[in-house]
Design a protein around this motif. Structure first.
Motif, PDB file in Angstrom:
ATOM      1  N   ALA A  14       0.833  -1.209   0.000  1.00  0.00           N
ATOM      2  CA  ALA A  14       0.000   0.000   0.000  1.00  0.00           C
ATOM      3  C   ALA A  14       0.865   1.256   0.000  1.00  0.00           C
ATOM      4  O   ALA A  14       0.551   2.240  -0.668  1.00  0.00           O
ATOM      5  CB  ALA A  14      -0.928   0.004   1.214  1.00  0.00           C
ATOM      6  N   CYS A  15       1.970   1.227   0.713  1.00  0.00           N
ATOM      7  CA  CYS A  15       2.890   2.369   0.741  1.00  0.00           C
ATOM      8  C   CYS A  15       3.477   2.629  -0.649  1.00  0.00           C
ATOM      9  O   CYS A  15       3.571   3.788  -1.082  1.00  0.00           O
ATOM     10  CB  CYS A  15       4.013   2.133   1.745  1.00  0.00           C
ATOM     11  N   ILE A  16       3.873   1.566  -1.344  1.00  0.00           N
ATOM     12  CA  ILE A  16       4.410   1.707  -2.700  1.00  0.00           C
ATOM     13  C   ILE A  16       3.354   2.327  -3.613  1.00  0.00           C
ATOM     14  O   ILE A  16       3.646   3.225  -4.424  1.00  0.00           O
ATOM     15  CB  ILE A  16       4.863   0.352  -3.264  1.00  0.00           C
ATOM     16  N   LEU A 133      -7.801  10.459   1.799  1.00  0.00           N
ATOM     17  CA  LEU A 133      -7.760   9.025   1.519  1.00  0.00           C
ATOM     18  C   LEU A 133      -6.641   8.353   2.300  1.00  0.00           C
ATOM     19  O   LEU A 133      -6.849   7.309   2.933  1.00  0.00           O
ATOM     20  CB  LEU A 133      -7.560   8.794   0.022  1.00  0.00           C
ATOM     21  N   SER A 134      -5.457   8.939   2.268  1.00  0.00           N
ATOM     22  CA  SER A 134      -4.309   8.328   2.946  1.00  0.00           C
ATOM     23  C   SER A 134      -4.518   8.249   4.457  1.00  0.00           C
ATOM     24  O   SER A 134      -3.953   7.371   5.114  1.00  0.00           O
ATOM     25  CB  SER A 134      -3.031   9.101   2.642  1.00  0.00           C
ATOM     26  N   CYS A 135      -5.337   9.151   4.990  1.00  0.00           N
ATOM     27  CA  CYS A 135      -5.603   9.148   6.437  1.00  0.00           C
ATOM     28  C   CYS A 135      -6.454   7.965   6.877  1.00  0.00           C
ATOM     29  O   CYS A 135      -6.564   7.698   8.083  1.00  0.00           O
ATOM     30  CB  CYS A 135      -6.288  10.454   6.850  1.00  0.00           C
ATOM     31  N   GLN A 136      -7.060   7.255   5.915  1.00  0.00           N
ATOM     32  CA  GLN A 136      -7.842   6.068   6.239  1.00  0.00           C
ATOM     33  C   GLN A 136      -6.939   4.835   6.405  1.00  0.00           C
ATOM     34  O   GLN A 136      -7.411   3.760   6.758  1.00  0.00           O
ATOM     35  CB  GLN A 136      -8.862   5.776   5.122  1.00  0.00           C
ATOM     36  N   TYR A 137      -5.646   5.023   6.141  1.00  0.00           N
ATOM     37  CA  TYR A 137      -4.671   3.936   6.170  1.00  0.00           C
ATOM     38  C   TYR A 137      -3.647   4.185   7.271  1.00  0.00           C
ATOM     39  O   TYR A 137      -3.651   5.243   7.911  1.00  0.00           O
ATOM     40  CB  TYR A 137      -3.968   3.832   4.806  1.00  0.00           C
ATOM     41  N   PRO A 138      -2.766   3.216   7.532  1.00  0.00           N
ATOM     42  CA  PRO A 138      -1.720   3.418   8.542  1.00  0.00           C
ATOM     43  C   PRO A 138      -0.879   4.659   8.246  1.00  0.00           C
ATOM     44  O   PRO A 138      -0.806   5.127   7.104  1.00  0.00           O
ATOM     45  CB  PRO A 138      -0.876   2.139   8.443  1.00  0.00           C
ATOM     46  N   ARG A 139      -0.232   5.172   9.269  1.00  0.00           N
ATOM     47  CA  ARG A 139       0.552   6.392   9.143  1.00  0.00           C
ATOM     48  C   ARG A 139       1.630   6.272   8.068  1.00  0.00           C
ATOM     49  O   ARG A 139       1.941   7.257   7.383  1.00  0.00           O
ATOM     50  CB  ARG A 139       1.197   6.717  10.492  1.00  0.00           C
ATOM     51  N   SER A 140       2.190   5.090   7.908  1.00  0.00           N
ATOM     52  CA  SER A 140       3.228   4.891   6.897  1.00  0.00           C
ATOM     53  C   SER A 140       2.709   5.206   5.496  1.00  0.00           C
ATOM     54  O   SER A 140       3.464   5.683   4.634  1.00  0.00           O
ATOM     55  CB  SER A 140       3.756   3.457   6.948  1.00  0.00           C
ATOM     56  N   CYS A 141       1.428   4.948   5.247  1.00  0.00           N
ATOM     57  CA  CYS A 141       0.841   5.245   3.933  1.00  0.00           C
ATOM     58  C   CYS A 141       0.717   6.752   3.718  1.00  0.00           C
ATOM     59  O   CYS A 141       0.925   7.250   2.609  1.00  0.00           O
ATOM     60  CB  CYS A 141      -0.527   4.581   3.812  1.00  0.00           C
ATOM     61  N   GLN A 142       0.390   7.458   4.788  1.00  0.00           N
ATOM     62  CA  GLN A 142       0.330   8.918   4.702  1.00  0.00           C
ATOM     63  C   GLN A 142       1.704   9.482   4.384  1.00  0.00           C
ATOM     64  O   GLN A 142       1.846  10.395   3.559  1.00  0.00           O
ATOM     65  CB  GLN A 142      -0.189   9.489   6.020  1.00  0.00           C
ATOM     66  N   GLU A 143       2.722   8.928   5.025  1.00  0.00           N
ATOM     67  CA  GLU A 143       4.090   9.370   4.772  1.00  0.00           C
ATOM     68  C   GLU A 143       4.505   9.035   3.342  1.00  0.00           C
ATOM     69  O   GLU A 143       5.184   9.827   2.668  1.00  0.00           O
ATOM     70  CB  GLU A 143       5.041   8.702   5.767  1.00  0.00           C
ATOM     71  N   ALA A 144       4.088   7.864   2.853  1.00  0.00           N
ATOM     72  CA  ALA A 144       4.433   7.446   1.490  1.00  0.00           C
ATOM     73  C   ALA A 144       3.826   8.386   0.457  1.00  0.00           C
ATOM     74  O   ALA A 144       4.478   8.718  -0.549  1.00  0.00           O
ATOM     75  CB  ALA A 144       3.953   6.013   1.253  1.00  0.00           C
ATOM     76  N   LEU A 145       2.593   8.825   0.692  1.00  0.00           N
ATOM     77  CA  LEU A 145       1.958   9.774  -0.227  1.00  0.00           C
ATOM     78  C   LEU A 145       2.771  11.062  -0.312  1.00  0.00           C
ATOM     79  O   LEU A 145       3.006  11.595  -1.396  1.00  0.00           O
ATOM     80  CB  LEU A 145       0.530  10.078   0.230  1.00  0.00           C
TER      81      LEU A 145
END
Length: 204
Positions: A14-16, A133-145
């Motif tokens: 998801a991060c990728i 959208l990214s806020c619905q996922y783990p923090r790492s996904c927000q950072e990846a965005l």
């Protein structure tokens, strides 16, 4: 233990995907402002760099302002993301394709500024919901965005350098057309990234 490993793998993928989405988020702006030498060939009598930048910023802010007051973006994530990315693809495909129509300088101006307006408006759709959208996922996904957004301009510059290196120095038109078409394909990759993300267990 196996469930935790599966969850970790899902989060990594998801991060990728969020990095890819972040790259496409601002890519059209970078694509439209990078090929200065190409613009000088199309518009030898005036400088179009400022009109492109000013038009993009103004339209994007106005469109985003309207979208912010329309309601909850969580109810239309997919509509906004798909329309946004597909609209960006269309704009980036039309800009180089218009070269083959052998338009006058004035007509070229209308096409390029029109595509800029369109790209800015559809990018506002992504702008209005990508972070939410990214806020619905783990923090790492927000950072990846955020990483993807930061990489957008860099990747645009790398594309420009690579496409110019592929052709001789006097083949500015050819390198620029390849540059724009490569950017359009990149945006299509963002469409696939979002689709894949939405079909993952972490999204369900």
């Amino acid at each position: 233990m196996r469930m935790k490993e599966t969850a970790d793998n899902e989060e990594f993928i998801a991060c990728i995907l969020f990095i890819c989405i972040g790259v496409g988020y601002l890519f059209p702006f970078s694509a439209l402002t990078q090929p200065v030498d190409y613009w000088h060939i199309l518009f030898p009598d005036f400088d179009i760099d400022f009109p492109i930048t000013g038009t993009y910023m103004l339209v994007n802010l106005i469109a985003l302002g309207f979208l912010v007051f329309l309601g909850d973006p969580t109810k239309s994530y997919s509509e906004r993301m798909y329309i946004g990315f597909l609209g960006q693809f269309l704009a980036l495909a039309i800009v180089p394709s218009s070269y083959f129509l052998f338009l006058s300088e004035g007509d070229n101006y209308i096409v390029i500024i029109g595509c800029t307006v369109f790209a800015a408006a559809v990018t506002a759709l992504i702008d209005s919901c990508a972070i939410s959208l990214s806020c619905q996922y783990p923090r790492s996904c927000q950072e990846a965005l955020q990483v993807g957004i930061g990489m957008s301009t860099l990747i645009g510059s790398v594309y420009r350098i690579a496409t110019k290196a592929f052709f001789s120095s006097d083949q500015i038109v050819e390198s620029s057309l390849l540059y724009f078409y490569s950017g359009a394909v990149t945006v299509l990759g963002c469409v696939f990234s979002y689709w894949y993300l939405m079909n993952m267990n972490i999204s369900r």
